[in-house]
Write an enzyme that holds these catalytic residues in place. Structure first.
Site, PDB file in Angstrom:
ATOM      1  N   ASP A 177      33.800  47.829  65.877  1.00 37.79           N
ATOM      2  CA  ASP A 177      33.756  46.375  66.005  1.00 37.79           C
ATOM      3  C   ASP A 177      33.521  46.002  67.463  1.00 37.79           C
ATOM      4  O   ASP A 177      33.236  46.860  68.299  1.00 37.79           O
ATOM      5  CB  ASP A 177      35.045  45.757  65.451  1.00 37.79           C
ATOM      6  N   LYS A 224      30.416  49.399  59.466  1.00 36.79           N
ATOM      7  CA  LYS A 224      31.746  49.095  60.009  1.00 36.79           C
ATOM      8  C   LYS A 224      32.713  48.746  58.889  1.00 36.79           C
ATOM      9  O   LYS A 224      33.812  49.312  58.789  1.00 36.79           O
ATOM     10  CB  LYS A 224      31.655  47.923  60.988  1.00 36.79           C
TER      11      LYS A 224
END
Length: 395
Positions: free
Chosen positions: A281, A263
């Site tokens: 997220d 991420k």
């Protein structure tokens, strides 16, 4: 008796010239019968020859009485008209063909009823978009899913044309550190904290040699400050030792840094290096599952599933659109469904407040007239009416 009559006739004509004609007739008394029969037969042939001529003459003269025979000949001319019924036979065949062709049409209502029924069902979509769409994803084809997902992204692009990373940064090093610090807190809190951190430790070399206790004190407002201190100091040392103090621009190198996962790596690649990446997220995970883009729960599998629905060039902006929507409208606990611009496309419509007036009160940040999360947002955001966030301690 015939011989006597012939001789008498011949005598009567002795003074006129018929006497010579009568002489042979009397002389040939024995053969007179046959001769007279032949003479009678000859006139009959002449009469037969004259009759057609007279008939033709009568036809050409066309006297009022003669028109009737012409009318009698009309039936012969009407013979083709009599054949007309024969010509009508194809018409009968055509009518039978029409009947034959109409026969399937009579059967047509059965499939038509099957088609009309779903149309009546979809007629309720405007009134209750979620109910009709909710059952849609279960039997949704791959093509339909791709179209719906891309349409959602287009709609969000119109709602958030100024979408951008909501972390303040000036270079790749600041972005990677800020992204690591954003775990389990808001970007606003990170933006209020990093100015003091970068003012004291502007380079990887400075932060790698920093006192952990001093760094912890700066990072305390972000939560989990001890673990985050260890991560930012560790990644700074790795940058200095392995990459010459520069942030690498490859995924396989970024994920080797302490505290950096896929991420964080995609945030850095997409926003610092312009290389497409999907940022999975908590907001992104929640929304893509609500929209039935995927049922996966593992971030890496979510990234792969969603990435397959879009061109690679759309990945970075897609991440911004989804995350912005999750922070402002589609909240975790109580989404503002009544104020959602993509409600007709959302299978989860109705999980939150559907009343428009009540939903407006649930909006956050600039959608609710409040400042955004960045202290130094892009000019496009400010031009669109957005406001910069206040610094830490500004009330």
């Amino acid at each position: 008796m015939s011989a006597e009559r012939d001789s008498a006739v011949g005598e009567q004509g002795s003074d006129g010239g018929r006497k010579t004609a009568g002489a042979p007739r009397t002389a040939a008394a024995g053969t007179g019968a046959s001769a007279s029969a032949a003479k009678k037969a000859a006139p009959s042939k002449k009469a037969a020859a004259r009759k057609p001529a007279a008939a033709k003459k009568a036809a050409t003269e066309k006297t009022p009485g003669a028109t009737k025979p012409a009318a009698k000949k009309a039936p012969a001319k009407k013979a083709p008209a009599k054949k007309a019924p024969a010509k009508k036979a194809p018409a009968k065949k055509a009518s039978s063909a029409k009947k034959a062709s109409s026969a399937p049409l009579k059967k047509a209502p059965a499939p038509r009823k099957q088609v009309v029924a779903p149309k009546k069902a979809t007629a309720s979509v405007p009134a209750a978009p979620a109910k009709t769409v909710a059952a849609h994803p279960q039997g949704e084809s791959r093509t339909a899913l791709v179209r719906r997902a891309r349409r959602i992204n287009r709609e969000l692009a119109e709602v958030y044309p100024y979408a951008h990373p909501e972390l303040d940064f000036e270079n790749p090093f600041q972005l990677v550190v800020a992204t690591v610090l954003s775990a389990q807190t808001t970007d606003l809190r990170v933006n209020q904290t990093t100015p003091a951190l970068f003012a004291k430790y502007p380079t990887p070399e400075d932060l790698a040699a920093a006192n952990p206790e001093e760094v912890e004190e700066i990072l305390r407002p972000t939560g989990f400050f001890r673990a985050k201190t260890k991560s930012v100091i560790g990644l700074s040392k790795a940058l200095v030792e392995q990459f010459g103090g520069e942030v690498p621009g490859r995924l396989e190198d970024l994920v080797k840094l302490p505290g950096v996962g896929r991420k964080t790596a995609f945030v850095v690649l997409g926003n610092a290096f312009g290389r497409p990446g999907i940022t999975v997220d908590t907001h992104f995970q929640r929304l893509v599952r609500r929209w039935k883009w995927t049922d996966e729960t593992d971030p890496d599998k979510i990234e792969a599933a969603v990435g397959a629905l879009f061109p690679k060039s759309d990945w970075t902006d897609l991440s911004h659109h989804v995350i912005w929507h999750g922070r402002r409208i589609c909240h975790a606990r109580k989404p503002a469904c009544g104020a959602c611009p993509i409600a007709p496309l959302c299978p989860a419509y109705g999980e939150g407040e559907t009343d428009p007036e009540k939903a407006k009160k649930l909006l956050k940040y600039e959608k609710a007239g409040q400042p955004g999360q960045r202290l130094r947002p892009p000019q496009a955001y400010l031009d669109a009416g957005g406001r910069a966030a206040p610094p830490l301690g500004a009330g």
